[in-house]
Write an enzyme that holds these catalytic residues in place. Structure first.
Site, short mmCIF file in Angstrom:
data_model
loop_
_atom_site.label_atom_id
_atom_site.label_comp_id
_atom_site.label_asym_id
_atom_site.label_seq_id
_atom_site.Cartn_x
_atom_site.Cartn_y
_atom_site.Cartn_z
CB CYS A 2 -0.87 0.02 1.25
SG CYS A 2 -1.85 -1.46 1.45
NE ARG A 27 4.07 2.16 -1.82
CZ ARG A 27 5.01 2.12 -0.87
NH1 ARG A 27 6.17 2.72 -1.06
NH2 ARG A 27 4.82 1.48 0.27
CD1 TRP A 75 -0.24 -6.06 -1.67
CD2 TRP A 75 -0.44 -5.68 -3.84
NE1 TRP A 75 0.13 -7.20 -2.31
CE2 TRP A 75 0.00 -7.01 -3.65
CE3 TRP A 75 -0.63 -5.24 -5.14
CZ2 TRP A 75 0.25 -7.88 -4.70
CZ3 TRP A 75 -0.37 -6.11 -6.19
CH2 TRP A 75 0.05 -7.40 -5.96
CG ASN A 101 2.28 0.31 3.62
OD1 ASN A 101 1.85 -0.79 3.28
ND2 ASN A 101 3.51 0.72 3.36
N GLY A 102 0.64 -1.82 5.90
CA GLY A 102 1.20 -2.86 6.78
C GLY A 102 0.15 -3.92 7.06
CD GLU A 478 13.06 -19.83 -9.60
OE1 GLU A 478 12.44 -20.55 -10.43
OE2 GLU A 478 12.98 -18.60 -9.62
CE LYS A 482 13.81 -15.54 -11.14
NZ LYS A 482 12.89 -16.57 -11.39
CD GLU A 485 12.72 -15.79 -15.28
OE1 GLU A 485 11.70 -15.60 -15.95
OE2 GLU A 485 12.68 -16.14 -14.10
CG HIS A 501 22.55 -42.15 -16.20
ND1 HIS A 501 22.76 -43.50 -16.28
CD2 HIS A 501 22.52 -41.85 -14.88
CE1 HIS A 501 22.83 -44.01 -15.06
NE2 HIS A 501 22.69 -43.03 -14.20
CE LYS A 600 5.77 -10.51 -11.45
NZ LYS A 600 6.97 -11.28 -11.04
C1 AGP Z 1 9.37 -16.55 -13.13
O1 AGP Z 1 10.53 -15.74 -12.96
C2 AGP Z 1 8.64 -16.25 -14.42
N1 AGP Z 1 8.25 -14.89 -14.46
C3 AGP Z 1 7.54 -17.26 -14.70
O2 AGP Z 1 8.14 -18.53 -14.77
C4 AGP Z 1 6.40 -17.32 -13.67
O3 AGP Z 1 6.87 -17.93 -12.47
C5 AGP Z 1 5.28 -18.18 -14.26
O4 AGP Z 1 4.83 -17.55 -15.43
C6 AGP Z 1 4.11 -18.38 -13.28
O5 AGP Z 1 3.54 -17.13 -12.98
P1 AGP Z 1 2.52 -17.05 -11.74
O6 AGP Z 1 3.32 -17.39 -10.51
O7 AGP Z 1 2.02 -15.64 -11.74
O8 AGP Z 1 1.42 -18.04 -11.98
#
Ligand code: AGP
Length: 605
Positions: A2, A27, A75, A101-102, A478, A482, A485, A501, A600
């Site tokens: 928020c 934000r 938020w 906010n909090g 993961e 990272k 991407e 293998h 996103k």
């Molecule tokens: C992660 O860094 C990516 N932006 C992507 O893999 C993301 O995790 C995936 O699209 C799932 O998104 P969500 O968590 O909003 O469902």
């Protein structure tokens, strides 16, 4: 998270508040509102959705005359994003308005007490308890009522409070949520961050936790938690607006990596009471569950892969992880004895929604673990636990992943307790270990100052291998994503035992291999893999506990972790890998917050 703003002076307050809220839009928010005092009455206007809607509703503020007011971008954490839940909230007698906010961690008890005393609640929010406390404690002394109301609150709060009886005065309170005062001439301001102040003044007073202040057009008086006046220095705001939006960090991703200790604490703290895991909104009977299926996409899926180990270890129920884009078409063996756990930061990922609906159609009950309150997945699931990470702006998730994993750990302990698969002693020690995670994440950030240098060494790589076993392998998934991407370097995660293998054929001279060695039940095996790949010319960067001296002699480079409870280690272990990916991407001059081709939230199939 928020955003809050406030103004008292000679100008009309509403236009100043609206401009300030626009500066806080970055934000992330889902509703907004303002309140202005005029003729000993508080006028409020709030909307679900964008600030533009609030400008339209108030004719750019002209419909709310008055020279003192407060504003808020919400938020949602407690209560869906609606007009009613939007701030400011007002007391039953209309004499008080508050923006916050909090998170008020003890709001349920306070709500019960106030309801029993006859106060009527309009919203579902935690914040609303504050205005009713103000009404209850006010006997003509605004400051005293603020002190008494604040003394009842537990959690994090930056507050702006109006009182219709004292029309040109605002009280602000700070506890574990940022709050800055803007010092003007014949006018004074407050805001969650400097971006909402710099258009009016660059003279700021930064409140510390426990402090509160009284603002009038001609004065600012700061008090300590005991109500004694204290002198505070006036600082000069040197940030430009752009930098301020990122909290002074160069990228949102870096800001969000650094926010993780606080985000994980905000996710855990309200859910541990007197050493017990308390998940108020859940009434899942685990005795009817014979299988857990975790489904998600991307990093959320990888969070599930890491959380699976904890769920199986603690609940002794089979857990399978399924990519949502696969599960939706797999004619899955799902029935009413299956508990589906759906992970999603945005709560809007198309494949995940489809998989959720398909599994519900086959009889499964679904628990959603999401960050966006009121999102589609949160709405259609049968149960929902929010990650309370605050808005995540960078496309590459960091705090979304670690808070999802944290909620999985909370749920695993909750379920194990219900199933009786965990004896009391072990349960209590794991709850304590969970509370240690924010501190250990901070240590993981602090104990690897050499990451930028490592990034300079590895950023030219054509490809990288991330290897590990068991939970280390889950984190490697993961870690590799990272790197891919945001730095655009091909990175592959591999179960270390699988190298021989086939994949070891790809190991050439100076091939970078990131070896994760934090799960000590299998570290010896992974160290053998390090020897194997080094014998074929690989350059090995190992990640291990700080006190693991053996590995230092084996690897070419090291990343360190503080010693962590093994089951929960992935939440801490991913942090140095996020930082490594960030700095490699920076060396490569990539658009870190908005990587090419990525969105996103993938709301299409
Ligand atoms: C992660 O860094 C990516 N932006 C992507 O893999 C993301 O995790 C995936 O699209 C799932 O998104 P969500 O968590 O909003 O469902």
């Amino acid at each position: 998270m928020c955003g809050i703003v406030g103004y008292t002076g000679s100008q009309n307050a509403a236009p100043v508040l609206l401009e300030g809220l626009k500066k806080l839009e970055y934000r992330g928010y889902d509703s907004a509102g303002i309140a202005v005092v005029q003729d000993q009455t508080i006028a409020v206007s709030k909307v679900m959705g964008r600030i533009a809607g609030l400008c339209e509703k108030t004719a750019d503020g002209s419909l709310l005359p008055g020279t003192t007011g407060i504003g808020h971008t919400r938020w949602a954490t407690h209560g869906a994003p609606t007009d009613i839940n939007a701030h400011p909230h007002t007391s039953n007698d209309g004499r008080f308005a508050v923006v916050h906010n909090g998170i008020i961690e003890n709001y349920l008890e306070l709500r019960q007490e106030l309801t029993q005393k006859g106060y009527h609640f309009e919203s579902e929010t935690d914040t609303e308890v504050i205005v009713h406390l103000m009404e209850m404690y006010y006997q003509g002394d605004f400051k005293r009522a603020v002190m008494k109301a604040s003394s009842r609150l537990q959690g994090s709060y930056a507050l702006g409070i109006l009182c219709s009886q004292e029309p040109d005065k605002i009280f602000v309170v700070r506890e574990a949520s940022p709050l800055i005062l803007g010092v003007g001439i014949g006018e004074n301001f407050f805001a969650s961050d400097v971006t909402a102040l710099v258009a009016h003044t660059r003279n700021a007073v930064y409140l510390e936790d426990g402090e509160f202040a009284e603002l009038t057009p001609d004065s600012i008086q700061v008090y300590d938690c005991a109500g004694h006046p204290i002198q505070k220095p006036i600082s000069r705001i040197s940030w430009d607006i752009q930098a301020a939006e990122k909290g002074g960090y160069e990228h949102f991703m870096l800001k969000e990596i650094m926010e993780q200790p606080r985000a994980v604490k905000a996710t855990i703290a309200p859910r541990i009471k007197n050493g017990e895991i308390v998940l108020d909104d859940l009434d899942i009977d685990m005795h009817c569950v014979n299988k857990i299926v975790i489904t998600a996409c991307g990093s959320a899926y990888y969070a599930g892969c890491a959380g699976k180990y904890a769920l199986e270890r603690l609940c002794r129920i089979p857990v399978q992880t399924e990519l949502a884009s696969e599960l939706r078409y797999a004619d899955p063996l799902i029935d009413s004895h299956t508990l589906l756990i759906v992970l999603s930061q945005s709560g809007e990922t198309a494949d995940t929604i489809a998989a959720l609906r398909e599994c519900q159609r086959r009889g499964a009950k679904a628990l959603a673990i999401v960050n966006v309150v009121g999102s589609t997945i949160a709405k259609i699931a049968d149960y929902c636990l929010y990650t309370w990470a605050g808005p995540e702006i960078a496309v590459a998730t960091t705090k979304g992943y670690t808070t999802q994993l944290t909620v999985l750990y909370l749920f695993a302990l909750y379920a194990a307790r219900q199933l009786g698969t965990l004896e009391q002693e072990r349960y209590r020690s794991l709850v304590s270990a969970l509370k240690m995670l924010p501190k250990q994440m901070q240590q993981a950030l602090d104990m690897n100052p050499g990451i930028p240098k490592l990034a300079q060494k590895y950023h030219h790589s054509e490809s990288m291998f991330f290897i590990g076993r068991n939970t280390d392998y889950a984190v490697a998934l993961e870690g590799a994503l990272k790197m891919k991407e945001i730095s655009y370097i091909h990175a592959e995660s591999y179960a270390a035992g699988e190298l021989k293998h086939g994949t070891i054929a790809l190991i050439h001279e100076r091939q970078p291999v990131i070896a994760l060695c934090c799960n000590e039940s299998v570290t010896e095996k992974t160290m053998s893999n390090i020897v194997e790949v080094k014998a074929r010319g690989a350059e090995v960067l190992a990640l291990a506990f700080r006190d693991n001296q053996k590995i230092v002699s084996l690897a070419d480079d090291m990343l360190f972790l503080p010693r962590t409870e093994p089951i929960f280690c992935p939440v801490v272990e991913i942090v140095p890998l996020q930082m490594l990916a960030y700095h490699v991407a920076k060396e490569n001059g990539c658009d870190i917050d908005k990587p090419k081709n990525l969105a996103k939230s993938v709301t299409v199939e």
